[in-house]
Scaffold this motif. Structure first.
Motif, PDB file in Angstrom:
ATOM      1  N   LEU A 509      36.820 -28.097  92.219  1.00 57.91           N
ATOM      2  CA  LEU A 509      36.281 -27.704  93.515  1.00 57.91           C
ATOM      3  C   LEU A 509      35.114 -26.735  93.367  1.00 57.91           C
ATOM      4  O   LEU A 509      34.262 -26.635  94.253  1.00 57.91           O
ATOM      5  CB  LEU A 509      37.378 -27.076  94.382  1.00 57.91           C
ATOM      6  CG  LEU A 509      38.634 -27.923  94.619  1.00 57.91           C
ATOM      7  CD1 LEU A 509      39.603 -27.201  95.528  1.00 57.91           C
ATOM      8  CD2 LEU A 509      38.292 -29.297  95.170  1.00 57.91           C
ATOM      9  N   GLN A 510      35.109 -26.002  92.263  1.00 60.15           N
ATOM     10  CA  GLN A 510      34.022 -25.055  92.020  1.00 60.15           C
ATOM     11  C   GLN A 510      32.892 -25.690  91.223  1.00 60.15           C
ATOM     12  O   GLN A 510      31.732 -25.282  91.338  1.00 60.15           O
ATOM     13  CB  GLN A 510      34.560 -23.829  91.266  1.00 60.15           C
ATOM     14  CG  GLN A 510      35.693 -23.104  91.957  1.00 60.15           C
ATOM     15  CD  GLN A 510      35.246 -22.425  93.239  1.00 60.15           C
ATOM     16  OE1 GLN A 510      34.142 -21.887  93.291  1.00 60.15           O
ATOM     17  NE2 GLN A 510      36.082 -22.453  94.264  1.00 60.15           N
ATOM     18  N   ARG A 511      33.204 -26.690  90.401  1.00 55.25           N
ATOM     19  CA  ARG A 511      32.201 -27.264  89.507  1.00 55.25           C
ATOM     20  C   ARG A 511      31.456 -28.445  90.119  1.00 55.25           C
ATOM     21  O   ARG A 511      30.391 -28.823  89.639  1.00 55.25           O
ATOM     22  CB  ARG A 511      32.859 -27.722  88.201  1.00 55.25           C
ATOM     23  CG  ARG A 511      33.535 -26.610  87.410  1.00 55.25           C
ATOM     24  CD  ARG A 511      33.722 -27.048  85.969  1.00 55.25           C
ATOM     25  NE  ARG A 511      34.397 -28.336  85.875  1.00 55.25           N
ATOM     26  CZ  ARG A 511      35.690 -28.491  85.675  1.00 55.25           C
ATOM     27  NH1 ARG A 511      36.475 -27.435  85.543  1.00 55.25           N
ATOM     28  NH2 ARG A 511      36.228 -29.699  85.582  1.00 55.25           N
ATOM     29  N   ALA A 512      32.006 -29.053  91.144  1.00 56.30           N
ATOM     30  CA  ALA A 512      31.381 -30.249  91.724  1.00 56.30           C
ATOM     31  C   ALA A 512      30.027 -29.899  92.350  1.00 56.30           C
ATOM     32  O   ALA A 512      29.787 -28.764  92.787  1.00 56.30           O
ATOM     33  CB  ALA A 512      32.301 -30.873  92.762  1.00 56.30           C
ATOM     34  N   THR A 513      29.160 -30.894  92.419  1.00 57.78           N
ATOM     35  CA  THR A 513      27.819 -30.726  92.974  1.00 57.78           C
ATOM     36  C   THR A 513      27.691 -31.483  94.289  1.00 57.78           C
ATOM     37  O   THR A 513      28.574 -32.260  94.682  1.00 57.78           O
ATOM     38  CB  THR A 513      26.769 -31.249  91.988  1.00 57.78           C
ATOM     39  OG1 THR A 513      26.964 -32.672  91.822  1.00 57.78           O
ATOM     40  CG2 THR A 513      26.897 -30.560  90.631  1.00 57.78           C
ATOM     41  N   ALA A 514      26.562 -31.279  94.956  1.00 57.85           N
ATOM     42  CA  ALA A 514      26.294 -32.009  96.193  1.00 57.85           C
ATOM     43  C   ALA A 514      26.239 -33.510  95.939  1.00 57.85           C
ATOM     44  O   ALA A 514      26.666 -34.312  96.782  1.00 57.85           O
ATOM     45  CB  ALA A 514      24.974 -31.530  96.802  1.00 57.85           C
ATOM     46  N   ALA A 515      25.752 -33.909  94.760  1.00 55.89           N
ATOM     47  CA  ALA A 515      25.716 -35.340  94.431  1.00 55.89           C
ATOM     48  C   ALA A 515      27.122 -35.898  94.299  1.00 55.89           C
ATOM     49  O   ALA A 515      27.395 -37.038  94.719  1.00 55.89           O
ATOM     50  CB  ALA A 515      24.933 -35.546  93.129  1.00 55.89           C
ATOM     51  N   ASP A 516      28.053 -35.112  93.714  1.00 51.61           N
ATOM     52  CA  ASP A 516      29.442 -35.559  93.605  1.00 51.61           C
ATOM     53  C   ASP A 516      30.050 -35.742  94.997  1.00 51.61           C
ATOM     54  O   ASP A 516      30.773 -36.714  95.253  1.00 51.61           O
ATOM     55  CB  ASP A 516      30.265 -34.537  92.815  1.00 51.61           C
ATOM     56  CG  ASP A 516      29.831 -34.427  91.372  1.00 51.61           C
ATOM     57  OD1 ASP A 516      29.436 -35.461  90.801  1.00 51.61           O
ATOM     58  OD2 ASP A 516      29.889 -33.320  90.815  1.00 51.61           O
ATOM     59  N   LEU A 520      31.512 -39.297  96.561  1.00 50.65           N
ATOM     60  CA  LEU A 520      32.895 -39.441  97.022  1.00 50.65           C
ATOM     61  C   LEU A 520      32.939 -39.882  98.482  1.00 50.65           C
ATOM     62  O   LEU A 520      33.763 -40.730  98.859  1.00 50.65           O
ATOM     63  CB  LEU A 520      33.641 -38.120  96.838  1.00 50.65           C
ATOM     64  CG  LEU A 520      33.913 -37.701  95.394  1.00 50.65           C
ATOM     65  CD1 LEU A 520      34.466 -36.286  95.329  1.00 50.65           C
ATOM     66  CD2 LEU A 520      34.894 -38.674  94.730  1.00 50.65           C
ATOM     67  N   ARG A 521      32.067 -39.327  99.304  1.00 49.62           N
ATOM     68  CA  ARG A 521      32.048 -39.725 100.708  1.00 49.62           C
ATOM     69  C   ARG A 521      31.671 -41.200 100.858  1.00 49.62           C
ATOM     70  O   ARG A 521      32.239 -41.927 101.674  1.00 49.62           O
ATOM     71  CB  ARG A 521      31.074 -38.838 101.492  1.00 49.62           C
ATOM     72  CG  ARG A 521      31.564 -37.413 101.667  1.00 49.62           C
ATOM     73  CD  ARG A 521      30.479 -36.511 102.238  1.00 49.62           C
ATOM     74  NE  ARG A 521      30.174 -36.800 103.626  1.00 49.62           N
ATOM     75  CZ  ARG A 521      30.771 -36.244 104.677  1.00 49.62           C
ATOM     76  NH1 ARG A 521      31.750 -35.366 104.469  1.00 49.62           N
ATOM     77  NH2 ARG A 521      30.420 -36.543 105.908  1.00 49.62           N
ATOM     78  N   GLY A 522      30.737 -41.647 100.037  1.00 53.73           N
ATOM     79  CA  GLY A 522      30.354 -43.052 100.085  1.00 53.73           C
ATOM     80  C   GLY A 522      31.490 -43.969  99.668  1.00 53.73           C
ATOM     81  O   GLY A 522      31.702 -45.029 100.266  1.00 53.73           O
ATOM     82  N   CYS A 591      39.491 -33.416  99.146  1.00 51.45           N
ATOM     83  CA  CYS A 591      39.041 -32.097  99.595  1.00 51.45           C
ATOM     84  C   CYS A 591      37.518 -31.997  99.501  1.00 51.45           C
ATOM     85  O   CYS A 591      36.851 -31.502 100.423  1.00 51.45           O
ATOM     86  CB  CYS A 591      39.690 -30.999  98.759  1.00 51.45           C
ATOM     87  SG  CYS A 591      41.478 -30.833  98.994  1.00 51.45           S
ATOM     88  N   LEU A 592      36.956 -32.470  98.402  1.00 55.36           N
ATOM     89  CA  LEU A 592      35.509 -32.404  98.216  1.00 55.36           C
ATOM     90  C   LEU A 592      34.774 -33.274  99.233  1.00 55.36           C
ATOM     91  O   LEU A 592      33.699 -32.906  99.723  1.00 55.36           O
ATOM     92  CB  LEU A 592      35.140 -32.849  96.798  1.00 55.36           C
ATOM     93  CG  LEU A 592      35.499 -31.867  95.670  1.00 55.36           C
ATOM     94  CD1 LEU A 592      35.323 -32.535  94.320  1.00 55.36           C
ATOM     95  CD2 LEU A 592      34.637 -30.619  95.766  1.00 55.36           C
TER      96      LEU A 592
END
Length: 735
Positions: A509-516, A520-522, A591-592
């Motif tokens: 949750l802390q290491r993920a980026t906006a691209a990640d 995931l949303r896609g 969550c992300l």
């Protein structure tokens, strides 16, 4: 004219009738009339129907002067129906929540076919539910509507009237009615399916078919089961009058012989001494309706020729064969178990492999997966393996181990590190030099461990002695904060060391980026610019079924097209804005992908707080939860965000923007400070440095103010800046 006429015949079902009627009247699709037919029932069915009619104008009571049986009672309801579509429901069965809305949506989608076939599940007295085993026949893939010749497998689905919706004009045009006697569904369903010009399917359980211990019609021993022959005479007479349907005769013949065989072999149907007569009638019946060239199985031939004693002898031989096979399988399993125990005993005497580590998770990936990755990163000399049954996905990297195999027992006996969030095996013998790392449920809100001794409803089936024996094998227990440390050490006492380093599962949750987040949303199908709310409710120990307390479809309807819900619970079928993610293996990814969390008492709220994204807590049944399980603190007084005490209040929180307002941010900041001191993205590294590398002083945590958790897509969405409802939301609206 209502969209649906739901026809409910009632006879000696007073104990079940209120639940049946409630399941209809509480549907989220209210455009219906409920025609309740009292078939001169000697119990309170008639009075119950009148009580409901007095309370709800949609209920139309029909009282028959004399008992006429199920078929004629349905006909009486048909005569009163005014809806576009007819739905039949027996008085001891129930509609599932949102069933009629799903049916209405599917009817609209498929152009109002003559008949829509939907699914059902058998429900038993102990709460067990078993879905129709032929559910695959109801797939919605392919063109719709269609003709029966396009999907002939529908004739194999249970031949009952209540798993379909019928266009009333179609029924009236062809004069379909129910005959008297047992098995009245047979001469209704077959002609209806054969005649329909347009059919469609709905792959959703819409009816719960109650399996009563006693009192059901088909479970009654009676000569009325001989009515089956006359009912099939009606089916074949219908086909004979319509030459265009003659091609279906072979299939109808096979279905008839199968049906006869089922009735003959069920112990509780035919009276003692009548089996020979029944099979002789079956022989005459088969000769009368025999179709040349029809392919038959052995039992078809036995029924056709009326070989009563041969049929019984073959049944006995089959039973003996099944028992012999079961005995052979038991022996084979016993021999295999003995061989594996011997193998395990031998492996326990061989040296430990200091470079081996075994990981397992109860479901999904969680803390063990994060630790497995950290083991390979910070201690690359280690070789890791992941325990998972066949068919379950495993994280990329470790070798797969299947439970119960020789390789599995070898790994448990000789690996130095055993890491799990659940018990490996009751027969596990921890060796000197082995290190067991245990991840628990996270931060406890509800009572756990020994505190459940006084909570029998929540502790149902929990073996406390076994739990403590398992705790005696732990070397390290993971903890995310001081509250969790103090609680676990008290309710699960043992000689282990608590590693209050944070929870490894939250590192991503802390290491993920906006691209990640965008990826995931896609993958979840979240529309661009939408506000995604993750709905993750807690398990209710005091409820037999875990249906959500919230009407998710109503919520997204009231909030407008900007909002979608990712539901970790039962989601309404056919909804485009309530996405069912209950089977998703990785809660961290959900969550992300979300912009806010909607929960009640689930442990995920402590994990989600580390993301510093809005949290809304729904506490409508707090009193029941606290009474059943107990709580370590009052979440309503120390929440991580806005608190809703009802569904209408929840809608208002999202519609008004309070869910992401300044007050919610202040509450979340205080909550993070107490429960997320170590969630900085390095928890797994700290555990590895202590457990594997032997470092007694792990790196300190990054201060809260300096952390950069993964950014929310909502923060960049212009649609979320002024979250107004699509229409005025009266907070006093009743549910």
């Amino acid at each position: 004219m209502p969209r649906f006429s739901v026809i409910v015949p009632a006879y000696k079902v007073q104990a079940y009738l209120p639940e049946c009627l409630d399941s209809v009247l509480s549907q989220s699709f209210p455009d219906l009339e409920l025609i309740a037919v009292d078939d001169r029932s000697p119990d309170a069915c008639g009075a119950i129907i009148d009580e409901y009619a007095a309370r709800d104008t949609r209920v139309k009571p029909v009282h028959l002067a004399v008992n006429q049986g199920l078929g004629r009672a349905r006909n009486a309801g048909l005569a009163e129906a005014a809806g576009d579509y007819l739905v039949f429901l027996d008085g001891d069965d129930t509609l599932t929540p949102d069933a009629l809305r799903a049916v209405a949506d599917r009817l609209k989608e498929t152009g109002d076919p003559d008949v829509l076939v939907f699914d059902y599940a058998r429900t038993y007295w102990d709460g067990t539910r078993v879905r129709n085993r032929l559910a695959a026949e109801l797939t919605e893939q392919g063109p719709a509507p269609f003709r029966l010749e396009d999907r002939p497998g529908l004739l194999r689905v249970l031949m009952v009237a209540w798993n379909k919706a019928y266009r009333r004009e179609f029924v009236t045009e062809h004069g379909f009615t129910f005959p008297p006697g047992y098995y009245e569904d047979t001469p209704w369903t077959f002609p209806v399916l054969l005649t329909a010009e347009s059919l469609a399917t709905l792959d959703r359980v819409c009816v719960h078919y109650r399996q009563r211990r006693r009192g059901s019609i088909l479970g009654t021993t009676s000569r009325s089961h001989f009515d089956l022959f006359e009912q099939y005479d009606r089916v074949f007479a219908y086909v004979a009058e319509r030459p265009e349907l003659a091609r279906w005769s072979p299939e109808l013949f096979r279905r008839m012989v199968d049906h006869i065989a089922v009735v003959f072999t069920r112990r509780d149907r035919l009276p003692r001494g009548s089996h020979g007569e029944f099979l002789r009638r079956a022989r005459a019946h088969c000769r009368r309706h025999r179709v040349p060239g029809a392919r038959l199985r052995l039992r078809h031939g036995l029924v056709r020729f009326g070989l009563h004693r041969t049929f019984r002898a073959l049944r006995l031989a089959a039973a003996v064969r099944r028992r012999a096979l079961r005995a052979a399988l038991r022996l084979a399993r016993a021999l295999r178990t003995g061989a594996l125990r011997l193998h395990y005993g031998v492996q326990l005497r061989l040296p430990l492999r200091s470079d081996r580590a075994v990981f397992a998770a109860r479901e999904g990936y969680g803390d063990p997966a994060a630790l497995e990755e950290a083991f390979r990163t910070h201690a690359p000399r280690l070789r890791t393996a992941w325990v998972a049954p066949p068919g379950r996905a495993v994280p990329p990297g470790p070798r797969r181990l299947t439970p119960g195999t020789a390789a599995y027992w070898t790994a448990l006996a000789r690996s130095r590190y055993l890491v799990s969030d659940a018990r490996f095996e009751r027969r596990l013998r921890k060796r000197p030099g082995q290190v067991v790392v245990r991840a628990l449920e996270g931060t406890p809100l509800g009572h756990a461990g020994l505190d459940l001794l006084e909570r029998p409803a929540a502790a149902r089936g929990l073996d406390f002695a076994e739990l403590l024996r398992d705790a005696d094998q732990w070397d390290y227990v993971l903890s995310g904060n001081r509250h969790a440390t103090l609680t676990w050490e008290r309710v699960l006492p043992g000689g282990y060391t608590t590693l209050e380093y944070g929870l490894p599962r939250n590192d991503v949750l802390q290491r993920a980026t906006a691209a990640d987040v965008a990826r995931l949303r896609g993958s979840l199908g979240i529309p661009e610019g939408a506000v995604a709310v993750l709905y993750a409710p807690a398990h209710r120990d005091h409820r037999r079924t875990q249906q959500p307390l919230l009407d998710l479809e109503r919520i997204v309807r009231r909030l407008g097209p900007r909002f979608v819900v990712l539901a970790r619970a039962h989601a309404p079928a056919g909804s485009t804005r309530v996405i069912d993610v209950s089977g998703h293996p990785d809660l961290a990814e959900l969550c992300l992908a979300s912009d806010a969390l909607l929960t009640d008492y689930a442990p995920v709220l402590f994990d989600y707080a580390g993301l510093d994204r809005p949290i809304v807590v729904h506490t409508e049944d707090w009193a029941a939860y606290e009474a059943c399980r107990g709580a370590y603190f009052d979440l309503r007084r120390f929440p991580p965000g806005a608190v809703a005490r009802s569904e209408d209040e929840l809608i208002d929180i999202f519609a008004s923007g309070h869910w992401r307002g300044s007050r919610s941010a202040q509450l979340r900041a205080a909550f993070r400070e107490r429960f997320c001191p170590w969630d900085d993205g390095h928890a797994a590294e700290r555990v590895v440095r202590r457990v594997v590398l032997g470092e007694t002083e792990p790196p300190s945590a990054v201060p809260l103010a300096d952390r950069t958790p993964a950014p929310s897509a909502c923060a960049r969405s212009p649609l979320a800046t002024v979250p107004q409802p699509s229409e005025p939301v009266p907070v006093t609206e009743s549910r």
